[in-house]
Design an enzyme around this catalytic site. Structure first.
Site, PDB file in Angstrom:
ATOM      1  N   LYS A  80      36.417  51.719  20.829  1.00 31.08           N
ATOM      2  CA  LYS A  80      35.276  52.479  21.335  1.00 31.08           C
ATOM      3  C   LYS A  80      34.948  52.072  22.758  1.00 31.08           C
ATOM      4  CE  LYS A  80      34.314  51.511  16.706  1.00 31.08           C
ATOM      5  NZ  LYS A  80      33.671  50.587  15.786  1.00 31.08           N
ATOM      6  N   ASP A 140      19.074  48.572   9.034  1.00 28.44           N
ATOM      7  CA  ASP A 140      19.217  50.031   9.113  1.00 28.44           C
ATOM      8  C   ASP A 140      20.240  50.514   8.095  1.00 28.44           C
ATOM      9  OD1 ASP A 140      18.538  52.549   9.999  1.00 28.44           O
ATOM     10  OD2 ASP A 140      20.049  52.571  11.577  1.00 28.44           O
TER      11      ASP A 140
END
Length: 579
Positions: free
Chosen positions: A51, A145
């Site tokens: 990425k 999260d």
């Protein structure tokens, strides 16, 4: 983040780099608000999602600092059902991160496209995710999260995904405005209220996920993210109505969705309860999901093994960053992904079809450097009354940003490799000459089978063995011989099998005959992979070259759960690699 047309990887376009930081880029996995993610391989052949972060983030010093903190924290986490970070660079012109690539489908996309899962699959998913949380919390990290978009469904089970990047960006923004990290409809009450957050918050989130995955209904009713978060914050006064859920699931929800964090079930207890309710062993994944989902995952695995050819091959890779393209929905193992191209670097790892992904074991990287229903939404930031932001949160148990990245004085070396990663320091290319200075030669070194539910960590630089270790305590080590979860011998730095005993032959073996990152107990017992006479080589966390010669393989002398794992009698030689 899409994999091209549903299950097919997208070919590289003319503006995409073909190589970056020694990683050959094979195809696009997708793009989003933070940059572009590509399929690549480590030199050991492990598929990775590479990425590249957008230039505007890369030019922000606050982002770079937090990105480094978060990635270092993520690299401390090891365990089954986790997708590890294997390599990264925060100092170059454009930051990048490489994570193990697991072709799969996010739980959010699976629920939106195919509806709720059967109860046995839900319980197996919860049990495996609880085991992943044991590893996360054991490394002094809180997820903060956990949501359907951050759980990946694959043929080898569910995986908790997305370590570090999104949080680094969101915290950078929030430090200028104040706020709470998390996804509102999957927060715990203490998180929604801005109070101190511990691992118990992740347990609450997992309970919410279980309810939605099994029925499609949120325990706090209908409405937008803000409304659900407000109800969650008021759990102490008004508990959720669980009467409409099936009895076995209701028991789980009652024990996870309590207002008091101290009263919630522990992750170990939750794993045991869920495995019993699933009615099958946690590691049995044949047909664990409905056939349409398994078929879709199989297509993605097949696509990853045959990356498409680039649309065209440019005469030169452009250095300019193309304009960001609109984000697409996540469906692989990384959400909140990048959108830029980076100029290539010279080293070229071998190409070839991606091997079948293995569970999240310590990988073998070698780089040149270090819509959906509201309750399923998780791909973008939500500006709500609680100022919550969609992100993967990696923090210390007291909620301090970046604190989890500090290992303290008991760590062997700052920034050294950990159980979920390989060394972040550069490794010399085999084509370059390296000078080696002998540190010691043929030192007797015995690795005994671990005690029940422990791991024996090995520091080859010292050298020293740390028996009766625990998950999350192997930072800076080169080996872990473990009996928890997956009983195996795990290589924490890329390890090769050498046919010679010179430092040159040993160093070449690391790059040209790299072993799998973990050898399971059954293969250890067969004695084929690590037989008497095997010579193992690795570049250590201190950038030394270590050579282990196995001189004998013996049955473990004492009884107990690990008595069927052998002891290894070896000699250890260590060379210092000239910088």
């Amino acid at each position: 983040m899409t994999n091209g047309s549903d299950d097919i990887l997208t070919p590289l376009n003319p503006l995409d780099p073909r190589e970056t930081a020694g990683y050959r880029l094979l195809a696009r996995l997708g793009e989003g608000g933070m940059g572009t993610v590509y399929l690549s391989h480590t030199r050991g052949g492990q598929p990775v999602a590479f990425k590249v972060i957008r230039r505007e983030y890369g030019q922000d010093p606050d982002f770079r600092r937090r990105f480094e903190h978060e990635v270092q924290a993520a690299r401390r986490v090891q365990g089954y059902h986790l997708v590890p970070v294997v390599d990264h660079d925060t100092a170059g012109p454009l930051p990048w991160i490489a994570s193990a690539y697991v072709p799969g489908l996010s739980l959010a996309d699976a629920l939106a496209a195919h509806g709720p899962l059967p109860l046995p699959a839900v319980f197996q998913l919860v049990a495996c995710t609880a085991r992943a949380l044991v590893s996360i919390h054991g490394a002094d990290v809180v997820h903060r999260d956990l949501k359907p978009a951050n759980i990946l469904l694959s043929s080898t089970g569910p995986y908790v995904i997305d370590f570090g990047i999104a949080r680094a960006a969101d915290v950078t923004q929030l430090t200028r405005s104040g706020g709470v990290i998390g996804t509102p409809q999957y927060m715990s009450p203490e998180q929604a209220l801005g109070e101190r957050v511990t691992g118990a918050a992740d347990v609450f989130s997992l309970g919410l996920i279980a309810a939605v995955a099994a029925t499609g209904r949120h325990p706090y009713g209908e409405g937008g993210a803000t409304a659900l978060a407000v109800r969650i914050a008021n759990t102490a006064r008004t508990a959720p109505d669980l009467s409409g859920y099936p009895a076995p699931l209701r028991t789980l929800l009652e024990r996870t969705l309590t207002a008091d964090p101290a009263a919630r079930i522990t992750t170990d207890e939750l794993a045991v309860l869920s495995e019993r309710a699933a009615g099958r062993a946690l590691r049995t994944f044949d047909g664990w999901l409905p056939a349409p989902l398994m078929d879709r995952i199989a297509r993605r695995e097949a696509a990853a093994a045959r990356p498409p050819e680039p649309t065209t091959t440019p005469a030169a890779t452009p250095a300019a960053t193309p304009a960001a393209t609109p984000p697409t929905e996540p469906d692989a193992h990384w959400s909140g992904q990048p959108t830029v191209s980076a100029p290539p670097r010279p080293a070229t790892p071998p190409s070839g079809p991606a091997p079948t992904p293995q569970p999240a074991t310590a990988p073998t990287p070698r780089s040149a450097q270090r819509s959906r229903p509201a309750l399923l939404a998780g791909g973008g930031a939500l500006a709500v009354a609680l100022t919550a932001v969609v992100t993967w949160a990696l923090v210390s148990p007291d909620g301090g940003a970046g604190a989890a990245a500090d290992d303290g004085a008991d760590r062997k070396h700052a920034g050294a490799s950990d159980p979920a990663s390989s060394p972040s320091s550069p490794s010399p290319s085999p084509s370059k000459q390296a000078a080696y200075t002998l540190v010691f030669e043929d030192k007797p070194f015995t690795l005994r089978a671990p005690a029940f539910n422990t791991g024996t960590h090995v520091d080859l630089d010292a050298p020293k063995v740390f028996p009766s270790g625990k998950i999350g305590q192997a930072a800076g080590m080169e080996l872990t011989y473990q009996d928890w979860g997956d009983a195996d011998l795990r290589f924490l730095t890329p390890t090769g099998r050498s046919s010679g005993s010179t430092p040159e032959a040993c160093r070449a073996a690391v790059d040209t005959d790299t072993l799998p990152a973990a050898v399971p107990k059954k293969d250890l017992n067969l004695g084929a992979t690590l037989a008497k006479g095997t010579v193992l080589c690795t570049v250590t966390g201190d950038n030394n070259l270590a050579m282990l010669r196995i001189t004998d393989v013996l049955p473990h002398a004492t009884g107990g759960a690990s008595s069927d794992m052998p002891d290894y009698v070896t000699t250890l030689t260590l060379w210092k690699i000239a910088k």
